[in-house]
Design a protein around this motif. Structure first.
Motif, PDB file in Angstrom:
ATOM      1  N   GLY A  38       0.818  -1.197   0.000  1.00 54.29           N
ATOM      2  CA  GLY A  38       0.000   0.000   0.000  1.00 54.29           C
ATOM      3  C   GLY A  38       0.854   1.250   0.000  1.00 54.29           C
ATOM      4  N   LEU A  39       0.434   2.244  -0.774  1.00 59.19           N
ATOM      5  CA  LEU A  39       1.016   3.583  -0.707  1.00 59.19           C
ATOM      6  C   LEU A  39      -0.007   4.471  -0.020  1.00 59.19           C
ATOM      7  N   ILE A  40       0.400   5.110   1.060  1.00 56.92           N
ATOM      8  CA  ILE A  40      -0.541   5.899   1.837  1.00 56.92           C
ATOM      9  C   ILE A  40       0.107   7.216   2.245  1.00 56.92           C
ATOM     10  N   GLY A  41      -0.694   8.260   2.300  1.00 62.55           N
ATOM     11  CA  GLY A  41      -0.188   9.582   2.654  1.00 62.55           C
ATOM     12  C   GLY A  41      -1.268  10.615   2.424  1.00 62.55           C
ATOM     13  N   THR A 174      -9.189   3.445  -6.443  1.00 63.47           N
ATOM     14  CA  THR A 174     -10.249   2.856  -7.263  1.00 63.47           C
ATOM     15  C   THR A 174     -11.485   2.519  -6.440  1.00 63.47           C
ATOM     16  N   THR A 175     -11.310   2.092  -5.211  1.00 67.17           N
ATOM     17  CA  THR A 175     -12.451   1.584  -4.442  1.00 67.17           C
ATOM     18  C   THR A 175     -13.452   2.676  -4.087  1.00 67.17           C
ATOM     19  N   THR A 176     -13.036   3.952  -4.101  1.00 69.03           N
ATOM     20  CA  THR A 176     -13.980   5.031  -3.797  1.00 69.03           C
ATOM     21  C   THR A 176     -15.071   5.127  -4.853  1.00 69.03           C
ATOM     22  N   ALA A 177     -14.809   4.597  -6.045  1.00 72.40           N
ATOM     23  CA  ALA A 177     -15.799   4.654  -7.126  1.00 72.40           C
ATOM     24  C   ALA A 177     -16.658   3.401  -7.182  1.00 72.40           C
ATOM     25  N   LEU A 178     -16.417   2.437  -6.286  1.00 73.62           N
ATOM     26  CA  LEU A 178     -17.082   1.140  -6.371  1.00 73.62           C
ATOM     27  C   LEU A 178     -18.072   0.923  -5.235  1.00 73.62           C
ATOM     28  N   SER A 179     -19.107   0.157  -5.524  1.00 68.37           N
ATOM     29  CA  SER A 179     -19.996  -0.338  -4.482  1.00 68.37           C
ATOM     30  C   SER A 179     -19.260  -1.416  -3.697  1.00 68.37           C
ATOM     31  N   GLN A 180     -19.882  -1.905  -2.625  1.00 64.48           N
ATOM     32  CA  GLN A 180     -19.252  -2.968  -1.854  1.00 64.48           C
ATOM     33  C   GLN A 180     -19.081  -4.222  -2.697  1.00 64.48           C
ATOM     34  N   ARG A 181     -20.039  -4.483  -3.565  1.00 58.54           N
ATOM     35  CA  ARG A 181     -19.930  -5.636  -4.474  1.00 58.54           C
ATOM     36  C   ARG A 181     -18.704  -5.475  -5.374  1.00 58.54           C
ATOM     37  N   GLY A 182     -18.522  -4.275  -5.912  1.00 53.10           N
ATOM     38  CA  GLY A 182     -17.373  -4.006  -6.770  1.00 53.10           C
ATOM     39  C   GLY A 182     -16.061  -4.086  -6.012  1.00 53.10           C
ATOM     40  N   VAL A 200       0.852  -6.376  -6.233  1.00 52.49           N
ATOM     41  CA  VAL A 200      -0.170  -5.325  -6.264  1.00 52.49           C
ATOM     42  C   VAL A 200       0.364  -4.106  -5.531  1.00 52.49           C
ATOM     43  N   LEU A 201       0.174  -2.939  -6.135  1.00 49.75           N
ATOM     44  CA  LEU A 201       0.489  -1.659  -5.493  1.00 49.75           C
ATOM     45  C   LEU A 201      -0.814  -0.889  -5.426  1.00 49.75           C
ATOM     46  N   ILE A 202      -1.317  -0.643  -4.203  1.00 48.76           N
ATOM     47  CA  ILE A 202      -2.619  -0.001  -4.049  1.00 48.76           C
ATOM     48  C   ILE A 202      -2.485   1.314  -3.301  1.00 48.76           C
ATOM     49  N   ILE A 203      -3.216   2.323  -3.787  1.00 51.75           N
ATOM     50  CA  ILE A 203      -3.302   3.630  -3.142  1.00 51.75           C
ATOM     51  C   ILE A 203      -4.725   3.816  -2.648  1.00 51.75           C
ATOM     52  N   SER A 204      -4.877   4.189  -1.384  1.00 53.69           N
ATOM     53  CA  SER A 204      -6.206   4.420  -0.831  1.00 53.69           C
ATOM     54  C   SER A 204      -6.086   5.272   0.423  1.00 53.69           C
ATOM     55  N   HIS A 205      -7.163   6.026   0.698  1.00 57.77           N
ATOM     56  CA  HIS A 205      -7.244   6.772   1.954  1.00 57.77           C
ATOM     57  C   HIS A 205      -8.063   6.009   3.001  1.00 57.77           C
ATOM     58  N   ASP A 206      -8.575   4.852   2.623  1.00 56.22           N
ATOM     59  CA  ASP A 206      -9.381   4.048   3.546  1.00 56.22           C
ATOM     60  C   ASP A 206      -8.433   3.227   4.425  1.00 56.22           C
ATOM     61  N   MET A 207      -8.268   3.677   5.653  1.00 52.49           N
ATOM     62  CA  MET A 207      -7.302   3.049   6.550  1.00 52.49           C
ATOM     63  C   MET A 207      -7.644   1.588   6.824  1.00 52.49           C
ATOM     64  N   THR A 432     -16.339  13.222   0.816  1.00 55.76           N
ATOM     65  CA  THR A 432     -14.944  13.012   1.227  1.00 55.76           C
ATOM     66  C   THR A 432     -14.259  11.942   0.386  1.00 55.76           C
ATOM     67  N   ARG A 433     -14.800  11.678  -0.796  1.00 60.62           N
ATOM     68  CA  ARG A 433     -14.195  10.687  -1.686  1.00 60.62           C
ATOM     69  C   ARG A 433     -12.772  11.118  -2.059  1.00 60.62           C
ATOM     70  N   GLY A 434     -11.809  10.213  -1.831  1.00 58.70           N
ATOM     71  CA  GLY A 434     -10.429  10.479  -2.217  1.00 58.70           C
ATOM     72  C   GLY A 434      -9.719  11.503  -1.364  1.00 58.70           C
ATOM     73  N   VAL A 435     -10.208  11.730  -0.145  1.00 57.12           N
ATOM     74  CA  VAL A 435      -9.631  12.742   0.737  1.00 57.12           C
ATOM     75  C   VAL A 435      -8.976  12.067   1.933  1.00 57.12           C
ATOM     76  N   ASP A 436      -7.802  12.539   2.336  1.00 56.88           N
ATOM     77  CA  ASP A 436      -7.075  11.893   3.427  1.00 56.88           C
ATOM     78  C   ASP A 436      -7.701  12.211   4.789  1.00 56.88           C
ATOM     79  N   VAL A 437      -7.237  11.503   5.817  1.00 56.29           N
ATOM     80  CA  VAL A 437      -7.864  11.589   7.136  1.00 56.29           C
ATOM     81  C   VAL A 437      -7.789  12.989   7.734  1.00 56.29           C
ATOM     82  N   GLY A 438      -6.691  13.686   7.492  1.00 56.02           N
ATOM     83  CA  GLY A 438      -6.557  15.034   8.037  1.00 56.02           C
ATOM     84  C   GLY A 438      -7.579  15.980   7.445  1.00 56.02           C
ATOM     85  N   VAL A 439      -7.764  15.907   6.134  1.00 62.14           N
ATOM     86  CA  VAL A 439      -8.723  16.789   5.467  1.00 62.14           C
ATOM     87  C   VAL A 439     -10.156  16.358   5.766  1.00 62.14           C
ATOM     88  N   LYS A 440     -10.384  15.036   5.889  1.00 65.39           N
ATOM     89  CA  LYS A 440     -11.713  14.574   6.291  1.00 65.39           C
ATOM     90  C   LYS A 440     -12.122  15.216   7.603  1.00 65.39           C
TER      91      LYS A 440
END
Length: 502
Positions: A38-41, A174-182, A200-207, A432-440
């Motif tokens: 994971g890449l996170i920041g 990518t997951t911010t654009a998907l339903s739970q099924r997706g 796999v290299l994944i970027i997400s703000h979902d901790m 808050t789609r695609g926004v990090d925890v500080g900005v959330k």
């Protein structure tokens, strides 16, 4: 934990500058076979920049990469994909006016040539297989892509990347654009690749997502690698502190039980739309945060569009009660103090080619800046700069085109333009789609401040913790209608809400 093998890709001393802005500053890391990294920041920390360089979207300013031990410097994404590095991009990656099959094999249609013509039947059959192999058997490969919603288009992008059998799959927000099924489909693909010795290299703000599915986390801040954490070292507050350089309390939602006014500011009376809503009723009160939740196809996103006059209402009406105004279209909604943040940020909420300044001023320009017959440039600059500073929007200056901002900073521009316009009613679809925890945390605080000022907010979200944490009242939707209504004062929990979604 699965065994991780040899290094498949290495980034050494990578730098990337955009003019005077340093996006990456001497970045080093490795990706191993069988690993989900994971890449996170924070927004603008360099996550998408480094992944886009690996995938051939843009070149680095300095540094080098090695793929299977050989120098790696792809000129295009197609070159990278054919070599085994595929990327699902953060924003829209499909073309509307071609079929699903044509999108999946865009750039790779040579395999279906029959003389000078494309064998569309063979292409469609191959696209159906690509979709089915990914567990996406409910999208018709012959359909025009424009008929599909945002999350189905994102699934098409996944199938496109997977059709080339990547050795390294890069997943950018990518997951911010998907339903739970997706999301479940994508998670299965990620783990299947890793179990097969791929990467796999994944970027997400979902901790929670990152801590659940990643083997290693690489944390970036201001373009630099801060730390690499193995799974046994994952700890929520520790990761957040490394991301932002300061402590962030684990619970950044509301902790009050403040009530709202009895005054109704907006009503939806038995509204019906062509495909999504059936005799839907809603009342919104002054000073209320009204949450709308459900599965992605429940009609909640269509509800936001209908309330703002963007989608045609074939029966019933939406009324602003103070003036008894019927919201027949978005112009009326806008002129009467309503604001709308779309889930489809790039296509509906921003003018990507325009600068930050023009995007933020677009909603308040007519009443706050324009002084006939001249523009008050000083007031214009302050109007925009206030939002850039208040929301910590990372940009070179207010004249920088929005397309060059990170996804999270784009979202802050969208949020900022409606805050600046002082809208009395805000419809926020996945704000808050695609926004990090500080900005959330900052956005949630802004929403609470607006509530206390008497503004009314409808918050549509696919994230139950967000809905539970911020709503005064919560409507759960299913099949275009309300299946349950819940109040903050009575206590909210995910288990009860999920039962009303399914």
């Amino acid at each position: 934990m699965r065994e991780k093998g040899e290094v498949v890709l290495e980034v050494r001393n990578m730098c990337k500058n955009f003019g005077s802005t340093i996006a990456l500053n001497h970045v080093d890391f490795q990706i191993r076979k069988g690993e989900i990294r994971g890449l996170i920041g924070e927004n603008g920390s360099g996550k998408s920049t480094v992944s886009s360089i690996i995938a051939g979207m843009q070149p680095a300013t300095d540094g080098e990469m090695f793929y299977h031990g050989n120098p790696w410097k792809p000129k295009t994404m197609l070159e990278a994909a054919k070599a085994g590095i595929g990327m699902i991009v953060q924003e829209a990656g499909t073309i509307e006016n071609i079929t699903v099959a044509e999108n999946i094999f865009l750039g790779n249609a040579a395999d279906f040539l029959k003389g000078p013509f494309v064998n569309r039947k063979a292409m469609t059959k191959a696209a159906e297989k690509a979709l089915t192999d990914c567990g996406i058997d409910y999208i018709n490969a012959s359909y025009p892509t424009r008929l599909l919603d945002m999350q189905k288009r994102k699934l098409i992008e996944i199938a496109k990347v997977m059709s080339l059998d990547p050795e390294i799959l890069i997943v950018d927000e990518t997951t911010t654009a998907l339903s739970q099924r997706g999301r479940d489909i994508l998670y299965k693909i990620m783990h299947r690749l890793a179990d097969a010795g791929k990467s796999v290299l994944i970027i997400s703000h979902d901790m929670e997502e990152m801590m659940t599915h990643c083997d290693v986390l690489t944390i970036l801040r201001d373009g630099e690698i801060i730390d690499n954490l193995e799974k046994e070292d994952f700890e929520d507050s520790k990761i957040k502190k490394l991301m932002v350089g300061r402590d962030i309390q684990g619970n950044y939602y509301r902790n009050d039980n403040d009530t709202c006014s009895d005054e109704i500011v907006l009503k939806a009376n038995y509204i019906t739309t062509l495909n999504d809503l059936m005799c839907f009723n809603l009342e919104l009160h002054k000073g209320e945060i009204l949450g709308i939740g459900g599965l992605s196809d429940c009609g909640m996103h269509a509800l936001g569009r209908a309330l703002y006059g963007l989608d045609e209402i074939i029966d019933g009406e939406v009324i602003l009660t103070e003036t008894n105004t019927v919201v027949k279209d978005s112009i009326i909604a806008f002129q009467h103090g309503m604001g709308y943040v779309s889930k489809n940020r790039d296509s509906e909420s921003l003018e990507l080619m325009a600068p930050v300044k023009e995007n933020i001023q677009s909603t308040g320009y007519w009443k706050n800046i324009w002084k006939k017959p001249l523009i008050d440039f000083k007031k214009e600059k302050k109007y925009v700069t206030d939002q850039v500073e208040n929301l910590s929007i990372k940009c070179r200056n207010i004249n920088q085109p929005v397309r060059f901002l990170s996804g999270g900073n784009k979202q802050k521009v969208v949020f900022g333009k409606w805050i600046a316009a002082d809208s009395s009613i805000l419809i926020l679809d996945c704000p808050t789609r695609g926004v990090d925890v500080g900005v959330k945390a900052a956005m949630y605080q802004l929403m609470y401040e607006m509530k206390k000022q008497g503004k009314a907010i409808i918050m549509i979200s696919e994230e139950l913790p967000e809905l539970i944490g911020m709503s005064d009242r919560l409507l759960i939707m299913r099949d275009g209608a309300v299946s349950g209504e819940f109040y903050r004062k009575d206590g909210l929990n995910e288990h009860d809400l999920i039962n009303y979604m399914i």
